[in-house]
Design an enzyme around this catalytic site. Structure first.
Site, mmCIF file in Angstrom:
data_model
loop_
_atom_site.group_PDB
_atom_site.id
_atom_site.type_symbol
_atom_site.label_atom_id
_atom_site.label_comp_id
_atom_site.label_asym_id
_atom_site.label_seq_id
_atom_site.Cartn_x
_atom_site.Cartn_y
_atom_site.Cartn_z
ATOM 1 N N THR A 107 22.121 72.008 65.369
ATOM 2 C CA THR A 107 21.739 72.257 66.757
ATOM 3 C C THR A 107 20.548 71.401 67.175
ATOM 4 O OG1 THR A 107 22.578 74.519 66.668
ATOM 5 C CG2 THR A 107 20.978 74.021 68.382
ATOM 6 N N THR A 147 27.475 72.066 69.548
ATOM 7 C CA THR A 147 27.028 71.440 68.302
ATOM 8 C C THR A 147 28.122 71.523 67.250
ATOM 9 O OG1 THR A 147 24.697 71.963 68.711
ATOM 10 C CG2 THR A 147 25.345 71.589 66.417
ATOM 11 N N ASN A 148 28.856 72.644 67.266
ATOM 12 C CA ASN A 148 29.805 72.930 66.197
ATOM 13 C C ASN A 148 31.016 72.012 66.179
ATOM 14 O OD1 ASN A 148 28.049 74.976 65.678
ATOM 15 N ND2 ASN A 148 29.338 76.599 66.519
ATOM 16 N N THR A 193 37.506 50.104 19.437
ATOM 17 C CA THR A 193 37.671 51.503 19.819
ATOM 18 C C THR A 193 36.640 52.315 19.056
ATOM 19 O OG1 THR A 193 39.328 51.908 18.084
ATOM 20 C CG2 THR A 193 40.145 51.242 20.263
ATOM 21 N N SER A 324 10.154 42.425 30.241
ATOM 22 C CA SER A 324 9.067 43.156 29.615
ATOM 23 C C SER A 324 7.727 42.605 30.068
ATOM 24 C CB SER A 324 9.161 43.061 28.092
ATOM 25 O OG SER A 324 8.031 43.645 27.476
ATOM 26 N N SER A 325 6.750 43.504 30.149
ATOM 27 C CA SER A 325 5.394 43.078 30.480
ATOM 28 C C SER A 325 4.581 42.793 29.233
ATOM 29 C CB SER A 325 4.700 44.173 31.297
ATOM 30 O OG SER A 325 4.619 45.372 30.536
#
Length: 470
Positions: A107, A147-148, A193, A324-325
């Protein structure tokens, strides 16, 4: 000072008292109440342009249908239509303030659009916003609607629109996998597999499986998308159509089709259309299936490209960024990882949609906002994620043919390929010798004179092709 107070504010009154609204804004008191009471997320109803446009398209079609029915004059209808066009052009976004996740069953959202369109229409006709002298949010913009019926109709229209680009991206990814299947058609590959060596195959066959899957995902998304074309528009509050002229529904659908370019359909049962949101369960389920399926493919690519020394290393993915840092030179499979992470979010969204669909009550489902927000989020994540996955990862995949062949020829998977030539018992004996001595089966075969390497490779080559016709 109230959030909505302003030095040049215009003043409106509703049943709970005075509300001051900035003079340059187009929302009204219902929008303010919805914002103040139900603002819980950072996203407004204008965040997704497709949803904003769908609401305006519904109001546009209604204005034309109400003109056809004689309950709106041409001047008012034209002003409303121009206001709807302005909304679609994004000119009113700063006045669409209600939270996408508002909890009023839609609404507050509907009234936000009604007020913005009414006030913009007032300006079009040369009247100040906020007075509603000639265009009223309820009496003119929302007439013949509720609204519905408008909110779920706009949800479906928006979802239909958003799924178009998603399906295009899935189809493009399928086409990319088709190209990889052809590119890798002659690359011998060790089929596995349970993460154990299994049988000989071609790397192109692996990618042809990815291609077939992705084509199927696109087809299923197209199929479920089509189910969104049935709209509850015209049912008003509970499906009876009370408050709308008898001719309204047919006229509204005719105009909506012309506005959107899509043939939307009235439901066979209006009460079902108002009560149930199972179509969004189906849509969300397909989004979940798409994300989970592509996450599986992404995981495969992560495993097959692992290394470069300590892993499988049969595929090489484009190096997107440093991984990576602290570890120099490390590069991670960030695009496949992103696809997998994205699937977690889409699966979570699907759970929320399932809950919301389940908890509709009697004549309507008042949990539509959370369905809209979660479905829109899933579509957006998938559309953007798949595009980047294809462009920045899949399109640049290369194969290490030598490493693929090495892993195959040094594995016990070749034993299966040799059974038709040497028999199970002899191959089994030689295989056990290979394991005991830690040497390849092909080397033992050639040294013993049982089978030349060329003949063994011919048997492996033959085993890597399907025995059935396509």
């Amino acid at each position: 000072m109230n959030t909505f107070e302003h030095n040049d504010a215009r003043q409106e009154r509703d049943y709970v008292g005075n509300v001051q609204i900035p003079g340059d804004k187009l929302y009204g008191v219902n929008s303010v109440r919805g914002f103040e009471n139900l603002g819980v997320s950072p996203l407004s109803v204008a965040h997704y342009p497709a949803f904003r446009d769908a609401f305006a398209q519904c109001k546009w079609a209604a204005a034309l249908a109400n003109l056809d029915s004689g309950i709106l004059n041409s001047e008012t209808s034209s002003a409303i239509i121009q206001a709807c066009k302005d909304v679609i052009d994004g000119k009113c976004d700063d006045s669409l303030i209600v939270d996408l996740m508002e909890g009023s069953g839609g609404t507050s959202t509907n009234m936000n659009f009604n007020e913005v369109i009414a006030n913009r229409a007032q300006q079009v006709l040369g009247h100040p916003a906020g007075t509603y002298e000639v265009v009223h949010p309820n009496d003119h913009v929302n007439i013949s609607q509720s609204t519905n019926d408008v909110y779920p109709a706009a949800m479906k229209i928006a979802t239909y629109a958003m799924m178009g680009p998603l399906i295009t991206e899935v189809e493009k990814l399928a086409g990319q996998f088709d190209q990889q299947a052809e590119q890798f058609a002659d690359v011998l590959h060790l089929g596995r597999t349970c993460l154990q060596d299994a049988q000989p195959m071609r790397l192109g066959q692996l990618f042809s499986g990815y291609a077939a899957l992705t084509h199927r995902l696109a087809a299923e998304l197209r199929h479920v998308r089509d189910k969104l074309r049935t709209l509850p528009l015209g049912g008003t509050a509970i499906g009876t159509g009370f408050g709308a002229p008898a001719s309204y529904r047919a006229s509204a659908f005719q105009h909506l089709g012309a506005i959107t370019g899509v043939e939307y359909l009235a439901p066979s049962n209006s009460f079902d259309a108002m009560q149930n949101m199972d179509v969004f369960s189906r849509v969300s389920s397909e989004l979940r299936t798409c994300s989970a399926s592509l996450a599986k493919v992404a995981a495969d690519l992560t495993v097959l490209s692992s290394g470069p020394v300590g892993g499988i290393g049969e595929l090489k993915l484009p190096e997107a960024q440093a991984g990576s840092s602290i570890m120099p030179g490390k590069v991670n499979p960030v695009l496949p990882m992103a696809m997998i992470q994205l699937s977690f979010a889409v699966i979570g969204n699907d759970v929320a949609v399932a809950q919301a669909v389940q908890y509709g009550e009697l004549e309507i489902n008042h949990f539509e906002p959370v369905v809209a927000s979660r479905v829109f989020d899933s579509i957006t994540l998938l559309t953007n994620g798949i595009q980047r996955f294809r462009e920045k990862c899949v399109a640049g995949i290369t194969a290490d043919a030598a490493r693929n062949a090495q892993h195959l020829t040094e594995s016990m998977a070749v034993a299966t390929a040799l059974v038709p030539t040497l028999g199970y018992a002899q191959v089994s004996k030689l295989a056990r010798q290979s394991v005991a001595e830690g040497r390849s089966l092909l080397a033992i075969l050639e040294e013993s004179g049982v089978l030349s390497r060329a003949d063994a490779m011919a048997a492996i080559d033959k085993a890597s092709y399907p025995v059935f016709d396509h």
